[in-house]
Design a protein around this motif. Structure first.
Motif, PDB file in Angstrom:
ATOM      1  N   PRO A  27       0.957  -1.642   0.056  1.00  0.00           N
ATOM      2  CA  PRO A  27       0.457   0.174   0.167  1.00  0.00           C
ATOM      3  C   PRO A  27       0.955   1.296   0.182  1.00  0.00           C
ATOM      4  O   PRO A  27       2.088   1.351   0.198  1.00  0.00           O
ATOM      5  CB  PRO A  27      -1.259  -0.172   1.304  1.00  0.00           C
ATOM      6  CG  PRO A  27       0.264  -0.928   1.919  1.00  0.00           C
ATOM      7  CD  PRO A  27       0.554  -1.909   1.460  1.00  0.00           C
ATOM      8  N   ARG A  28       0.187   2.474   0.023  1.00  0.00           N
ATOM      9  CA  ARG A  28       0.694   3.623  -0.537  1.00  0.00           C
ATOM     10  C   ARG A  28       0.781   4.372   0.927  1.00  0.00           C
ATOM     11  O   ARG A  28      -0.236   4.723   1.362  1.00  0.00           O
ATOM     12  CB  ARG A  28      -0.135   4.503  -1.609  1.00  0.00           C
ATOM     13  CG  ARG A  28       1.001   5.860  -1.737  1.00  0.00           C
ATOM     14  CD  ARG A  28       0.130   6.703  -2.612  1.00  0.00           C
ATOM     15  NE  ARG A  28      -1.406   6.503  -3.198  1.00  0.00           N
ATOM     16  CZ  ARG A  28      -2.007   7.951  -2.669  1.00  0.00           C
ATOM     17  NH1 ARG A  28      -1.413   8.753  -2.195  1.00  0.00           N
ATOM     18  NH2 ARG A  28      -3.369   7.513  -2.377  1.00  0.00           N
ATOM     19  N   LEU A  29       2.280   5.206   1.309  1.00  0.00           N
ATOM     20  CA  LEU A  29       1.970   5.739   2.896  1.00  0.00           C
ATOM     21  C   LEU A  29       1.827   7.474   2.516  1.00  0.00           C
ATOM     22  O   LEU A  29       2.692   7.820   1.671  1.00  0.00           O
ATOM     23  CB  LEU A  29       3.677   5.464   3.534  1.00  0.00           C
ATOM     24  CG  LEU A  29       3.666   6.242   4.670  1.00  0.00           C
ATOM     25  CD1 LEU A  29       2.933   6.149   5.706  1.00  0.00           C
ATOM     26  CD2 LEU A  29       5.188   5.982   5.553  1.00  0.00           C
ATOM     27  N   SER A  30       1.257   7.884   2.427  1.00  0.00           N
ATOM     28  CA  SER A  30       0.930   8.981   2.125  1.00  0.00           C
ATOM     29  C   SER A  30       0.861  10.052   3.349  1.00  0.00           C
ATOM     30  O   SER A  30       0.468   9.561   3.721  1.00  0.00           O
ATOM     31  CB  SER A  30      -0.907   8.788   1.441  1.00  0.00           C
ATOM     32  OG  SER A  30      -0.948  10.522   0.647  1.00  0.00           O
ATOM     33  N   VAL A  31       1.824  11.360   2.752  1.00  0.00           N
ATOM     34  CA  VAL A  31       2.160  12.147   4.205  1.00  0.00           C
ATOM     35  C   VAL A  31       1.325  13.714   4.011  1.00  0.00           C
ATOM     36  O   VAL A  31       1.723  14.233   2.318  1.00  0.00           O
ATOM     37  CB  VAL A  31       3.823  12.483   4.550  1.00  0.00           C
ATOM     38  CG1 VAL A  31       3.519  13.600   5.501  1.00  0.00           C
ATOM     39  CG2 VAL A  31       4.035  11.030   4.480  1.00  0.00           C
ATOM     40  N   PHE A  32       0.520  14.089   4.824  1.00  0.00           N
ATOM     41  CA  PHE A  32       0.342  15.830   4.504  1.00  0.00           C
ATOM     42  C   PHE A  32       0.793  16.632   5.421  1.00  0.00           C
ATOM     43  O   PHE A  32       0.623  15.752   6.561  1.00  0.00           O
ATOM     44  CB  PHE A  32      -1.090  15.442   4.185  1.00  0.00           C
ATOM     45  CG  PHE A  32      -1.924  16.863   4.050  1.00  0.00           C
ATOM     46  CD1 PHE A  32      -1.326  17.590   2.815  1.00  0.00           C
ATOM     47  CD2 PHE A  32      -2.470  17.619   5.098  1.00  0.00           C
ATOM     48  CE1 PHE A  32      -2.541  19.006   2.825  1.00  0.00           C
ATOM     49  CE2 PHE A  32      -2.514  18.742   5.313  1.00  0.00           C
ATOM     50  CZ  PHE A  32      -2.807  19.400   3.939  1.00  0.00           C
ATOM     51  N   ILE A  43      -2.558   3.678   2.110  1.00  0.00           N
ATOM     52  CA  ILE A  43      -4.254   3.591   1.086  1.00  0.00           C
ATOM     53  C   ILE A  43      -3.446   2.557   0.225  1.00  0.00           C
ATOM     54  O   ILE A  43      -2.177   2.837  -0.445  1.00  0.00           O
ATOM     55  CB  ILE A  43      -3.986   4.478   0.436  1.00  0.00           C
ATOM     56  CG1 ILE A  43      -4.169   5.724   1.409  1.00  0.00           C
ATOM     57  CG2 ILE A  43      -5.101   4.538  -0.068  1.00  0.00           C
ATOM     58  CD1 ILE A  43      -3.984   7.458   0.965  1.00  0.00           C
ATOM     59  N   ASN A  44      -4.826   1.501   0.413  1.00  0.00           N
ATOM     60  CA  ASN A  44      -5.070   0.229  -0.694  1.00  0.00           C
ATOM     61  C   ASN A  44      -5.683   1.640  -2.358  1.00  0.00           C
ATOM     62  O   ASN A  44      -6.794   1.689  -2.068  1.00  0.00           O
ATOM     63  CB  ASN A  44      -5.679  -0.357   0.097  1.00  0.00           C
ATOM     64  CG  ASN A  44      -5.861  -1.601  -1.201  1.00  0.00           C
ATOM     65  OD1 ASN A  44      -5.193  -1.088  -2.556  1.00  0.00           O
ATOM     66  ND2 ASN A  44      -5.929  -2.814  -1.400  1.00  0.00           N
ATOM     67  N   ASP A  45      -4.597   1.947  -2.917  1.00  0.00           N
ATOM     68  CA  ASP A  45      -5.892   2.480  -4.077  1.00  0.00           C
ATOM     69  C   ASP A  45      -6.822   1.511  -5.031  1.00  0.00           C
ATOM     70  O   ASP A  45      -7.284   2.375  -5.670  1.00  0.00           O
ATOM     71  CB  ASP A  45      -4.495   3.142  -4.877  1.00  0.00           C
ATOM     72  CG  ASP A  45      -4.131   4.460  -4.407  1.00  0.00           C
ATOM     73  OD1 ASP A  45      -4.981   5.461  -3.432  1.00  0.00           O
ATOM     74  OD2 ASP A  45      -2.828   4.904  -4.398  1.00  0.00           O
ATOM     75  N   VAL A  46      -6.267  -0.317  -4.862  1.00  0.00           N
ATOM     76  CA  VAL A  46      -6.677  -0.468  -5.554  1.00  0.00           C
ATOM     77  C   VAL A  46      -8.463  -0.352  -6.129  1.00  0.00           C
ATOM     78  O   VAL A  46      -9.208  -0.569  -6.153  1.00  0.00           O
ATOM     79  CB  VAL A  46      -6.614  -1.822  -6.265  1.00  0.00           C
ATOM     80  CG1 VAL A  46      -7.396  -2.794  -6.967  1.00  0.00           C
ATOM     81  CG2 VAL A  46      -4.701  -1.868  -6.244  1.00  0.00           C
ATOM     82  N   GLU A  47      -8.698  -1.157  -4.175  1.00  0.00           N
ATOM     83  CA  GLU A  47     -10.011  -1.168  -3.736  1.00  0.00           C
ATOM     84  C   GLU A  47     -10.590   0.197  -2.858  1.00  0.00           C
ATOM     85  O   GLU A  47     -11.722   0.397  -2.643  1.00  0.00           O
ATOM     86  CB  GLU A  47      -9.877  -2.102  -2.432  1.00  0.00           C
ATOM     87  CG  GLU A  47      -9.770  -3.326  -2.765  1.00  0.00           C
ATOM     88  CD  GLU A  47      -9.710  -4.087  -1.529  1.00  0.00           C
ATOM     89  OE1 GLU A  47      -9.995  -3.235  -0.346  1.00  0.00           O
ATOM     90  OE2 GLU A  47      -8.858  -5.306  -1.915  1.00  0.00           O
ATOM     91  N   GLY A  48      -9.732   0.819  -3.100  1.00  0.00           N
ATOM     92  CA  GLY A  48      -9.879   2.718  -2.308  1.00  0.00           C
ATOM     93  C   GLY A  48      -9.905   2.887  -0.870  1.00  0.00           C
ATOM     94  O   GLY A  48     -11.615   3.482  -0.244  1.00  0.00           O
ATOM     95  N   VAL A  49      -9.319   1.878  -0.730  1.00  0.00           N
ATOM     96  CA  VAL A  49      -9.389   2.026   0.828  1.00  0.00           C
ATOM     97  C   VAL A  49      -8.411   2.173   1.987  1.00  0.00           C
ATOM     98  O   VAL A  49      -7.216   2.451   1.448  1.00  0.00           O
ATOM     99  CB  VAL A  49      -9.960   0.579   1.177  1.00  0.00           C
ATOM    100  CG1 VAL A  49     -10.019   0.257   2.883  1.00  0.00           C
ATOM    101  CG2 VAL A  49     -11.333  -0.024   0.671  1.00  0.00           C
TER     102      VAL A  49
END
Length: 118
Positions: A27-32, A43-49
């Motif tokens: 999964p993607r580790l997104s930083v804001f 985030i798992n972008d394939v399932e959008g979760v």
């Protein structure tokens, strides 16, 4: 005409997102990063979760005192612990258009210290 700081950041973020996406295995580790806080999501972008999320505003991290970089390191360690509980060991790092420097780097180093691979 020159780009504003926010337009430049959005352009960089779109360019990064073209090549990085999260899957069930990685999964993607997104930083804001805002001026006062830092947020991390897995985030798992394939399932959008969203599989896990942590921010410096969470109640258990609110008592962490120190500089913004020290708080970002604590957030990185916390997200790594949540990932381990969920059975996630490898992630793709998404710096969100920010430079890999300062608080973003501190978060990544904290996650690596706690055993997350990326």
């Amino acid at each position: 005409m020159a780009l504003s700081k926010s337009e430049r950041k959005q352009r960089i973020h779109r360019r990064i997102r073209k090549v990085s996406s999260g899957t069930a295995e990685r999964p993607r580790l997104s930083v804001f990063r805002s001026n006062s806080a830092i947020y991390a999501q897995v985030i798992n972008d394939v399932e959008g979760v969203t599989l896990a999320s942590v921010s410096s505003r969470d109640k258990n991290l609110a008592e962490v005192k120190g500089s913004k970089s020290e708080i970002a390191t604590a957030v990185g360690k916390a997200i790594a612990e949540k990932c381990k509980e969920a059975g996630i060991e490898k992630v793709a790092f998404d710096r969100g258009g920010n430079l890999y420097h300062g608080r973003v780097k501190a978060l990544a180093d904290g996650a690596r210290e706690a055993g997350l691979n990326f």
